[in-house]
Design a protein around this motif. Structure first.
Motif, PDB file in Angstrom:
ATOM      1  N   ASP A 142       1.874   2.257  -5.850  1.00 53.24           N
ATOM      2  CA  ASP A 142       0.886   2.403  -4.770  1.00 53.24           C
ATOM      3  C   ASP A 142       0.074   1.123  -4.585  1.00 53.24           C
ATOM      4  O   ASP A 142      -0.165   0.678  -3.454  1.00 53.24           O
ATOM      5  N   ASP A 143      -0.360   0.526  -5.705  1.00 55.18           N
ATOM      6  CA  ASP A 143      -1.113  -0.728  -5.611  1.00 55.18           C
ATOM      7  C   ASP A 143      -0.254  -1.853  -5.032  1.00 55.18           C
ATOM      8  O   ASP A 143      -0.744  -2.707  -4.271  1.00 55.18           O
ATOM      9  N   LEU A 144       1.020  -1.842  -5.387  1.00 53.27           N
ATOM     10  CA  LEU A 144       1.902  -2.908  -4.929  1.00 53.27           C
ATOM     11  C   LEU A 144       2.220  -2.789  -3.443  1.00 53.27           C
ATOM     12  O   LEU A 144       2.514  -3.795  -2.787  1.00 53.27           O
ATOM     13  N   GLN A 145       2.171  -1.573  -2.904  1.00 51.88           N
ATOM     14  CA  GLN A 145       2.320  -1.442  -1.452  1.00 51.88           C
ATOM     15  C   GLN A 145       1.263  -2.298  -0.753  1.00 51.88           C
ATOM     16  O   GLN A 145       1.544  -3.022   0.211  1.00 51.88           O
ATOM     17  N   ASP A 146       0.019  -2.197  -1.255  1.00 54.25           N
ATOM     18  CA  ASP A 146      -1.063  -2.988  -0.662  1.00 54.25           C
ATOM     19  C   ASP A 146      -0.865  -4.478  -0.916  1.00 54.25           C
ATOM     20  O   ASP A 146      -1.099  -5.308  -0.027  1.00 54.25           O
ATOM     21  N   ALA A 147      -0.435  -4.828  -2.146  1.00 54.70           N
ATOM     22  CA  ALA A 147      -0.269  -6.250  -2.483  1.00 54.70           C
ATOM     23  C   ALA A 147       0.784  -6.902  -1.595  1.00 54.70           C
ATOM     24  O   ALA A 147       0.602  -8.028  -1.107  1.00 54.70           O
ATOM     25  N   VAL A 148       1.889  -6.203  -1.363  1.00 53.28           N
ATOM     26  CA  VAL A 148       2.931  -6.753  -0.490  1.00 53.28           C
ATOM     27  C   VAL A 148       2.458  -6.746   0.961  1.00 53.28           C
ATOM     28  O   VAL A 148       2.655  -7.716   1.705  1.00 53.28           O
ATOM     29  N   GLY A 149       1.793  -5.672   1.360  1.00 57.03           N
ATOM     30  CA  GLY A 149       1.268  -5.612   2.723  1.00 57.03           C
ATOM     31  C   GLY A 149       0.250  -6.697   3.006  1.00 57.03           C
ATOM     32  O   GLY A 149       0.173  -7.217   4.125  1.00 57.03           O
ATOM     33  N   ASP A 150      -0.535  -7.054   1.989  1.00 53.13           N
ATOM     34  CA  ASP A 150      -1.553  -8.100   2.148  1.00 53.13           C
ATOM     35  C   ASP A 150      -1.019  -9.494   1.837  1.00 53.13           C
ATOM     36  O   ASP A 150      -1.795 -10.459   1.766  1.00 53.13           O
ATOM     37  N   GLU A 151       0.293  -9.602   1.573  1.00 56.80           N
ATOM     38  CA  GLU A 151       0.977 -10.868   1.309  1.00 56.80           C
ATOM     39  C   GLU A 151       0.439 -11.571   0.064  1.00 56.80           C
ATOM     40  O   GLU A 151       0.421 -12.800  -0.014  1.00 56.80           O
ATOM     41  N   GLU A 152       0.032 -10.765  -0.930  1.00 57.27           N
ATOM     42  CA  GLU A 152      -0.328 -11.340  -2.235  1.00 57.27           C
ATOM     43  C   GLU A 152       0.916 -11.647  -3.062  1.00 57.27           C
ATOM     44  O   GLU A 152       0.867 -12.432  -4.007  1.00 57.27           O
ATOM     45  N   LEU A 153       2.010 -10.999  -2.755  1.00 57.47           N
ATOM     46  CA  LEU A 153       3.328 -11.317  -3.268  1.00 57.47           C
ATOM     47  C   LEU A 153       4.323 -10.714  -2.303  1.00 57.47           C
ATOM     48  O   LEU A 153       3.953  -9.977  -1.382  1.00 57.47           O
ATOM     49  N   ASP A 154       5.610 -11.014  -2.492  1.00 57.53           N
ATOM     50  CA  ASP A 154       6.610 -10.620  -1.498  1.00 57.53           C
ATOM     51  C   ASP A 154       7.614  -9.605  -2.009  1.00 57.53           C
ATOM     52  O   ASP A 154       8.078  -8.757  -1.249  1.00 57.53           O
ATOM     53  N   PHE A 155       7.970  -9.700  -3.296  1.00 61.46           N
ATOM     54  CA  PHE A 155       8.979  -8.809  -3.863  1.00 61.46           C
ATOM     55  C   PHE A 155       8.513  -8.321  -5.230  1.00 61.46           C
ATOM     56  O   PHE A 155       7.777  -9.016  -5.934  1.00 61.46           O
ATOM     57  N   VAL A 156       8.980  -7.129  -5.593  1.00 62.95           N
ATOM     58  CA  VAL A 156       8.613  -6.491  -6.853  1.00 62.95           C
ATOM     59  C   VAL A 156       9.867  -6.361  -7.704  1.00 62.95           C
ATOM     60  O   VAL A 156      10.855  -5.739  -7.280  1.00 62.95           O
ATOM     61  N   ALA A 157       9.857  -6.944  -8.889  1.00 64.70           N
ATOM     62  CA  ALA A 157      11.011  -6.891  -9.776  1.00 64.70           C
ATOM     63  C   ALA A 157      10.827  -5.781 -10.808  1.00 64.70           C
ATOM     64  O   ALA A 157       9.760  -5.638 -11.405  1.00 64.70           O
ATOM     65  N   LEU A 158      11.884  -5.003 -11.003  1.00 63.24           N
ATOM     66  CA  LEU A 158      11.906  -3.922 -11.987  1.00 63.24           C
ATOM     67  C   LEU A 158      12.904  -4.298 -13.071  1.00 63.24           C
ATOM     68  O   LEU A 158      14.081  -4.522 -12.778  1.00 63.24           O
ATOM     69  N   GLY A 159      12.452  -4.345 -14.313  1.00 62.70           N
ATOM     70  CA  GLY A 159      13.317  -4.751 -15.413  1.00 62.70           C
ATOM     71  C   GLY A 159      13.717  -3.580 -16.278  1.00 62.70           C
ATOM     72  O   GLY A 159      14.672  -2.848 -15.983  1.00 62.70           O
ATOM     73  N   ARG A 160      12.983  -3.362 -17.363  1.00 66.76           N
ATOM     74  CA  ARG A 160      13.327  -2.275 -18.282  1.00 66.76           C
ATOM     75  C   ARG A 160      13.342  -0.918 -17.595  1.00 66.76           C
ATOM     76  O   ARG A 160      14.100  -0.025 -17.990  1.00 66.76           O
ATOM     77  N   SER A 161      12.537  -0.766 -16.552  1.00 67.70           N
ATOM     78  CA  SER A 161      12.511   0.518 -15.841  1.00 67.70           C
ATOM     79  C   SER A 161      13.846   0.833 -15.188  1.00 67.70           C
ATOM     80  O   SER A 161      14.216   2.002 -15.016  1.00 67.70           O
ATOM     81  N   GLN A 162      14.614  -0.200 -14.840  1.00 65.16           N
ATOM     82  CA  GLN A 162      15.933   0.029 -14.262  1.00 65.16           C
ATOM     83  C   GLN A 162      16.950   0.444 -15.322  1.00 65.16           C
ATOM     84  O   GLN A 162      17.973   1.053 -14.996  1.00 65.16           O
ATOM     85  N   LEU A 163      16.680   0.116 -16.585  1.00 69.09           N
ATOM     86  CA  LEU A 163      17.501   0.651 -17.660  1.00 69.09           C
ATOM     87  C   LEU A 163      17.244   2.143 -17.811  1.00 69.09           C
ATOM     88  O   LEU A 163      18.169   2.932 -18.002  1.00 69.09           O
ATOM     89  N   ALA A 164      15.977   2.522 -17.738  1.00 69.18           N
ATOM     90  CA  ALA A 164      15.592   3.918 -17.941  1.00 69.18           C
ATOM     91  C   ALA A 164      16.047   4.810 -16.800  1.00 69.18           C
ATOM     92  O   ALA A 164      16.448   5.962 -17.019  1.00 69.18           O
ATOM     93  N   ASP A 165      15.983   4.321 -15.574  1.00 70.50           N
ATOM     94  CA  ASP A 165      16.362   5.143 -14.422  1.00 70.50           C
ATOM     95  C   ASP A 165      16.861   4.252 -13.294  1.00 70.50           C
ATOM     96  O   ASP A 165      16.073   3.615 -12.594  1.00 70.50           O
ATOM     97  N   PRO A 166      18.174   4.202 -13.083  1.00 65.29           N
ATOM     98  CA  PRO A 166      18.708   3.353 -12.015  1.00 65.29           C
ATOM     99  C   PRO A 166      18.350   3.839 -10.621  1.00 65.29           C
ATOM    100  O   PRO A 166      18.511   3.097  -9.650  1.00 65.29           O
ATOM    101  N   ASP A 167      17.870   5.083 -10.501  1.00 66.31           N
ATOM    102  CA  ASP A 167      17.533   5.659  -9.204  1.00 66.31           C
ATOM    103  C   ASP A 167      16.041   5.604  -8.905  1.00 66.31           C
ATOM    104  O   ASP A 167      15.545   6.337  -8.037  1.00 66.31           O
ATOM    105  N   THR A 168      15.316   4.742  -9.593  1.00 70.11           N
ATOM    106  CA  THR A 168      13.870   4.654  -9.408  1.00 70.11           C
ATOM    107  C   THR A 168      13.489   4.422  -7.948  1.00 70.11           C
ATOM    108  O   THR A 168      12.615   5.101  -7.399  1.00 70.11           O
ATOM    109  N   VAL A 169      14.140   3.482  -7.297  1.00 70.81           N
ATOM    110  CA  VAL A 169      13.781   3.145  -5.917  1.00 70.81           C
ATOM    111  C   VAL A 169      14.127   4.293  -4.982  1.00 70.81           C
ATOM    112  O   VAL A 169      13.325   4.684  -4.125  1.00 70.81           O
ATOM    113  N   ALA A 170      15.311   4.872  -5.127  1.00 66.69           N
ATOM    114  CA  ALA A 170      15.723   5.967  -4.251  1.00 66.69           C
ATOM    115  C   ALA A 170      14.794   7.168  -4.393  1.00 66.69           C
ATOM    116  O   ALA A 170      14.408   7.792  -3.399  1.00 66.69           O
TER     117      ALA A 170
END
Length: 632
Positions: free
Chosen positions: A319-347
């Motif tokens: 939720d916080d990152l939605q604002d950060a990307v919307g406000d152009e504080e950063l452009d992309f969000v990288a998921l590391g270990r969380s993608q090991l735990a659940d490959p369907d996190t984004v979906a």
């Protein structure tokens, strides 16, 4: 030194699926590449390649699952451009010869067919290697000799005459990447590897044109980028991953890191920002609250105009990152270990079902227990990691619907019940306690992993409801008539082998001892959790271990992290010390398997599963539960 600017000309429109209003689900651009959303799978070393670094089916299926799970871009693990001297320990991918193109192309096609883009990360260990891991038992190489890393083998200094050849290794890797069909390349200039070793004043003490002031220390990296650009052309995206700061004495200061980003800006298409190296491993593999590395990405974004990727346990901050990307504080969000735990996190998040995400616990078993010990990466809460094809087959509907009873609603019992129900069986759980979770409640009593464990318990509760599993709480399986069930899985775990105050029972109940001074006796992870929880309750706590260490059944990073927290709270830790005795001592030694209904176990209709059958901890519990249900 010449300067080559990137070409950011727009590519044609692409089909990215249904529109989604949230900023993280809007398409994003890196150079000429359009991504379907702002989620990136961070490069994570899996060791799923073959012994000789080739791509095989395990690695392909691992990536295919994560592309199907919804990320916009996958960046592969550290892919070796120098197998003889610069490969990481274990089974990394390699791109140092044209013969590897076939496997790499198969990997690319698997990801692209699922709608994601894929970049290969070009990597050289430099000093962060061991002599025993080099092809001819040679010392690793580094800008400066003798400055050892966490891996402990003194490197030899790189001769100036060798530098053009090293630069060309990256350039040829990039050429092969483009030929294999990759959408982009990323240069691994982070975490203390070769590119960052030249940049860091800690590891680069050269007095020639490749060392000294920042301009000289940056020269190697910049010439690598230029050589790569010459091979791939101006329209091919080039990313650069860097640790913008090394937070230890003599390491790269933040201001130098930010200045280096400005030097990179005209040459690359995106910056993938992290911090630290393996001498400061807790920085780059944090077990602390989420977002600890995010400030680095935001600081870089304030200095450059090209896209910036942030990382650092960010699934907890969507939720916080939605604002950060919307406000152009950063452009992309990288998921590391969380993608090991659940490959369907984004979906799952895109569907509005974040509660269904298996959220990484950040206990670092994946890294410290397996990766650091030369084994394939595994996950304590994802039984299918590295076995994606087999796990997919295990989820197929059963030929005959059976009535299944699972005794115990800890991790093993929950995994067994969920898979059995998914396959179409009629499943019921009986749990002696009044809540789901088993020993998870004891492990989550202290503050360290309380949020993560609480989330996992809620995940299991929710998934059991959705799967239609009947849960009978406050019921001892010994009182249940088993004759009406086709299969009975006894996931009743372990019990204390000691007399006195059981640490698991104490933590589960949350009952604070009346005494101001409390002693915990045990060598286990549970002993650490118990001592930490008691110290947090304001008790003067002494942890006594009969072993020469504490948390000996845990991984080194977790044990060290918990021990550090105990020290910060003023607790006393004594190792190699005998049992002090006493009825008030909280006991947390190795537990024994439960023997509930032992006489009924026949290995066919009635089976013991989980830690009761395998011993161990959470990993053994979830693995056993899942694969036992796959056999029904």
């Amino acid at each position: 030194m010449t300067t080559t600017t990137r070409n950011a000309a727009a590519a044609g429109p692409v089909d990215i699926g249904p529109a989604h209003p949230a900023p993280l689900f809007q398409p994003g651009r890196i150079g000429s590449m359009t991504l379907r959303n702002r989620f990136v799978q961070a490069p994570i070393f899996t060791q799923f390649a073959t012994t000789w670094g080739e791509v095989d089916q395990r690695l392909v299926e691992y990536h295919r699952a994560r592309a199907r799970g919804g990320v916009g871009l996958i960046i592969t693990e550290n892919t070796s451009v120098d197998w003889e001297l610069g490969r990481t320990v274990g089974n990394p991918m390699r791109i140092d010869h044209d013969r590897f193109r076939a496997g790499l192309t198969e990997l690319v096609e698997a990801v692209q067919n699922e709608g994601a883009k894929i970049a290969v990360q070009l990597h050289h260990t430099g000093r962060q290697n061991s002599q025993g891991n080099t092809e001819r038992n040679e010392p690793p190489i580094a800008p400066t000799a003798g400055i050892t890393s966490a891996f402990g083998t003194p490197p030899r200094a790189i001769e100036e005459s060798e530098i053009p050849g090293l630069i060309d290794l990256y350039a040829q890797g990039a050429r092969r990447a483009k030929a294999a069909g990759f959408d982009a390349v990323e240069l691994h200039g982070a975490h203390g590897y070769l590119l960052s070793q030249f940049l860091s004043p800690k590891t680069n003490r050269r007095t020639d044109a490749w060392g000294g002031p920042l301009e000289n220390r940056a020269r190697f990296a910049l010439e690598v980028v230029e050589a790569v650009r010459e091979e791939v052309g101006t329209d091919f995206p080039v990313l650069y991953r860097l640790s913008v700061e090394e937070p230890y004495e003599g390491g790269l200061p933040l201001e130098d890191g930010l200045a280096f980003c400005e030097l990179l800006e005209p040459l690359v298409d995106a910056l993938d920002v992290t911090g630290g190296n393996y001498d400061t491993a807790m920085t780059l593999l944090p077990m602390v609250p989420p977002g600890s590395l995010l400030g680095y990405a935001k600081a870089v974004k304030a200095r450059v105009s090209i896209p910036v990727i942030g990382v650092g346990r960010l699934t907890w901050l969507i939720d916080d990152l939605q604002d950060a990307v919307g406000d152009e504080e950063l452009d992309f969000v990288a998921l590391g270990r969380s993608q090991l735990a659940d490959p369907d996190t984004v979906a799952k998040t895109r569907r509005g079902e974040p509660e269904r995400v298996r959220r990484c616990l950040a206990v670092n078993e994946c890294v410290s227990r397996w990766m650091f010990n030369g084994q394939r990466t595994r996950c304590v809460i994802n039984p299918g990691l590295g076995q994606e094809q087999r796990a997919g087959e295990a989820r197929r509907p059963a030929a005959v619907r059976r009535r299944v009873l699972v005794a115990g609603a800890g991790p093993s019992g929950c995994e067994a019940a969920l898979l059995a129900a998914e396959r179409g069986h009629d499943v019921e759980i009986v749990e002696r306690a009044d809540r789901v979770g088993g020993q998870l409640h004891a492990w989550g009593a202290a503050s360290t992993f309380r949020a993560e464990i609480g989330n996992l318990v809620a995940f299991y509760e929710g998934e059991l409801r959705r799967a239609g599993v009947r849960v009978r709480r406050g019921t001892d399986v010994a009182s249940v008539d088993l004759t009406g069930y086709d299969h009975v899985l006894l996931a009743t775990g372990t019990e204390t082998a000691d007399t006195g105050v059981d640490a698991v029972a104490l933590l589960d109940a949350g009952t604070v001892p009346e005494s101001d001074e409390v002693t915990v006796f045990g060598e286990t992870e549970t002993a650490l959790f118990a001592a930490l929880w008691l110290a947090e309750q304001g008790r003067r706590t002494t942890l006594i271990s009969p072993a020469e260490g504490v948390g000996v059944d845990s991984n080194d990073m977790e044990a060290g992290h918990l021990a550090g927290q105990l020290e910060a709270l003023g607790a006393t830790v004594l190792t190699g010390t005998p049992d002090p005795g006493g009825a008030d001592v909280v006991r947390a030694t190795t537990r024994r398997p439960s023997d509930v209904l032992e006489d009924a176990v026949d290995g066919a209709r009635v089976r013991a599963i989980g830690t009761r059958a395998r011993g161990g901890r959470m990993y053994e519990a979830t693995q056993s539960g899942f694969w036992a249900a796959a056999e029904i």
